[in-house]
Each structure stands twice: as C-alpha cells, then as structure tokens.
Motif scaffolding. Structure first.
Motif, short mmCIF file in Angstrom:
data_model
loop_
_atom_site.label_atom_id
_atom_site.label_comp_id
_atom_site.label_asym_id
_atom_site.label_seq_id
_atom_site.Cartn_x
_atom_site.Cartn_y
_atom_site.Cartn_z
N THR A 23 0.83 -1.21 0.00
CA THR A 23 0.00 0.00 0.00
C THR A 23 0.86 1.25 0.00
O THR A 23 0.59 2.20 -0.74
CB THR A 23 -0.95 0.00 1.22
N LEU A 24 1.89 1.25 0.82
CA LEU A 24 2.80 2.40 0.85
C LEU A 24 3.51 2.57 -0.49
O LEU A 24 3.68 3.69 -0.97
CB LEU A 24 3.81 2.26 1.99
N ALA A 25 3.93 1.46 -1.10
CA ALA A 25 4.61 1.53 -2.40
C ALA A 25 3.70 2.15 -3.45
O ALA A 25 4.15 2.95 -4.27
CB ALA A 25 5.07 0.14 -2.83
N LEU A 26 2.43 1.78 -3.43
CA LEU A 26 1.48 2.36 -4.38
C LEU A 26 1.34 3.86 -4.19
O LEU A 26 1.06 4.59 -5.14
CB LEU A 26 0.11 1.69 -4.25
N ASP A 27 1.55 4.31 -2.96
CA ASP A 27 1.49 5.74 -2.65
C ASP A 27 2.85 6.42 -2.82
O ASP A 27 3.00 7.60 -2.51
CB ASP A 27 1.01 5.96 -1.21
N GLY A 28 3.86 5.65 -3.25
CA GLY A 28 5.20 6.20 -3.43
C GLY A 28 5.90 6.52 -2.13
O GLY A 28 6.73 7.42 -2.05
N ARG A 29 5.58 5.75 -1.08
CA ARG A 29 6.15 5.98 0.24
C ARG A 29 6.94 4.77 0.70
O ARG A 29 6.81 3.69 0.15
CB ARG A 29 5.04 6.31 1.24
N LYS A 30 7.73 4.95 1.74
CA LYS A 30 8.56 3.88 2.28
C LYS A 30 8.13 3.56 3.71
O LYS A 30 7.61 4.42 4.43
CB LYS A 30 10.03 4.30 2.29
N LEU A 31 8.41 2.31 4.12
CA LEU A 31 8.11 1.90 5.49
C LEU A 31 8.79 2.80 6.51
O LEU A 31 8.18 3.19 7.51
CB LEU A 31 8.55 0.45 5.72
#
Length: 65
Positions: A23-31
C-alpha cells in the motif's frame, strides 16, 4: 547536530507486512517514512494519536480493547 539515526526492529505478521509495504509503495512511500511519521505524530500529541487510531480501527488501540 548529530545526524546519526537508530535502527529499530518491528515485528509484523507476514500478511500485515505485505499489505502495508504494498500500500505504501502504491502511494510512493517507504516503510521507514511511515514509522517516522507515526513516531512524530505520537510525540506531538499522544492523546490525539491514540484517539485517532482507536477511531480508525474500531475502538482498539495496539490490539487491546
């Protein structure tokens, strides 16, 4: 100012880890950014943070009623 960071280990179920990371990857974010933001939010206003989390996940906070 010292710019060193500390590494922490977080234990998530494989399913939760996959869902969160995806989900974070789809938002262009990292853990790492997610957990840093959560830490800052908690430190800024722990009561509001706890109340918001409870509202989002149905009245439970940290897996407890």
């Amino acid at each position: 100012m010292d710019e060193k960071t500390k590494q922490v280990q977080v234990r998530l179920t494989p399913e939760l880890h996959s869902k969160l990371k995806g989900t974070l990857a789809l938002d262009g974010r990292k853990l790492v950014d997610f957990f840093n933001e959560a830490a800052y939010a908690y430190l800024a206003d722990s009561v509001k943070y706890k109340n918001t989390i409870s509202e989002i996940i149905g009245g439970k906070y940290n897996g407890k009623d």
